[in-house]
Enzyme design. Structure first.
Site, PDB file in Angstrom:
ATOM      1  CG  HIS A 182      44.387 -14.806 -41.557  1.00 35.83           C
ATOM      2  ND1 HIS A 182      43.297 -14.455 -42.314  1.00 35.83           N
ATOM      3  CD2 HIS A 182      43.897 -15.025 -40.312  1.00 35.83           C
ATOM      4  CE1 HIS A 182      42.202 -14.455 -41.560  1.00 35.83           C
ATOM      5  NE2 HIS A 182      42.545 -14.807 -40.342  1.00 35.83           N
ATOM      6  CD  GLU A 201      44.142 -17.739 -37.312  1.00 29.77           C
ATOM      7  OE1 GLU A 201      44.341 -18.807 -37.934  1.00 29.77           O
ATOM      8  OE2 GLU A 201      43.158 -17.003 -37.526  1.00 29.77           O
ATOM      9  CG  HIS A 237      42.545 -22.499 -37.709  1.00 24.79           C
ATOM     10  ND1 HIS A 237      41.598 -23.062 -38.540  1.00 24.79           N
ATOM     11  CD2 HIS A 237      42.237 -21.170 -37.643  1.00 24.79           C
ATOM     12  CE1 HIS A 237      40.765 -22.126 -38.965  1.00 24.79           C
ATOM     13  NE2 HIS A 237      41.125 -20.974 -38.432  1.00 24.79           N
TER      14      HIS A 237
END
Length: 266
Positions: free
Chosen positions: A70, A123, A127
């Site tokens: 993920h 992502e 992040h």
């Protein structure tokens, strides 16, 4: 004249101090203490994506019974984030082209109705731009390659199967057993994430933490119940659902081509 100069000097000093404080806050806002590496179970993710949404469909990796990545999430103890540390450094599919075929299987975007690159873009932008403060993750290729490396090294399929914890739509798993099994194999407890759909509690994610030197460490600041790091209701059954069949390969390839055209023509 001297008074005017004094006023100007004071103003400049105040302005510089204000800018410095702003920069300091900005830097502090981007600092983090550890990384959370999250693996997701595609069948559970698919149930969430399609729940009460008849037009939603799922894309699975070729090996449908495989946990996938993920994300790798930089985290400051006691809070969430930081997020979106560099809004000018956006995801670029060309940067991960050398490993794209691996990413499709290891870091699969389950949500068929979204772009092939949707999960990776999310992502990285949210992040990855924060994780990039350390050298091993300071490029898009490094960040996503490390996710593949982590998955291969700490693959939850192998870990759970070794203790006969296998997918089943009828036989629930126990969070305590999952936690103990993972801890016995890698030396730290995982965080076990569950999701309720139609009154059924599904195992959806397993997370492990790393320090800035990429050494495994205990996840900090997570909810703990009876020695288990989890958001699951351990008093209720937890279903680790059977793997769903992979999507038709031709449909997946067509989906990939269409989304490539969308990105190419942006």
């Amino acid at each position: 004249m001297s008074k005017l100069i004094s006023v100007l000097v004071l103003y400049l000093c105040f302005d510089l101090a204000h800018q410095y404080r702003g920069q300091s806050r900005s830097i502090a806002d981007k600092e983090w203490d550890f990384l959370i590496f999250t693996q997701q179970w595609p069948s559970s993710m698919c149930k969430v994506w399609t729940h009460n949404k008849p037009k939603h469909h799922c894309v699975f990796p070729k090996k449908a019974d495989s946990w996938t990545v993920h994300g790798i999430w930089p985290t400051k103890k006691g809070t969430k984030g930081p997020f979106n540390c560099n809004t000018t450094w956006l995801f670029d599919p060309e940067q991960v082209r050398p490993i794209e075929s691996e990413l499709e299987q290891a870091w699969t975007n389950i949500e068929k109705e979204t772009s092939l690159y949707n999960l990776w873009a999310h992502e990285w932008n949210k992040h990855g731009t924060c994780a990039a403060m350390i050298e091993p993750l300071n490029s898009q290729l490094k960040y996503f390659s490390k996710g593949i490396d982590f998955l291969n090294q700490y693959h939850m399929n192998d870990i759970l199967t070794s203790a006969n914890i296998v997918p089943s739509d009828t036989n629930p798993v126990k969070a305590e057993e999952v936690s103990a099994t993972v801890a016995s194999k890698i030396g730290v407890r995982p965080f076990i994430a569950c999701e309720f759909e139609d009154g059924v509690q599904y195992l959806i994610e397993l997370r492990v933490c790393f320090d800035k030197q990429l050494n495994l460490k205990e996840c900090e600041g997570e909810h703990e119940v009876n020695g288990v790091l989890t958001n699951c209701n351990i008093a209720k059954n937890i279903i680790y659902p059977t793997a769903l069949p992979p999507a038709n390969l031709q449909i997946v390839q067509l989906h990939k081509f269409i989304n490539w055209l969308q990105w190419f023509t942006l």
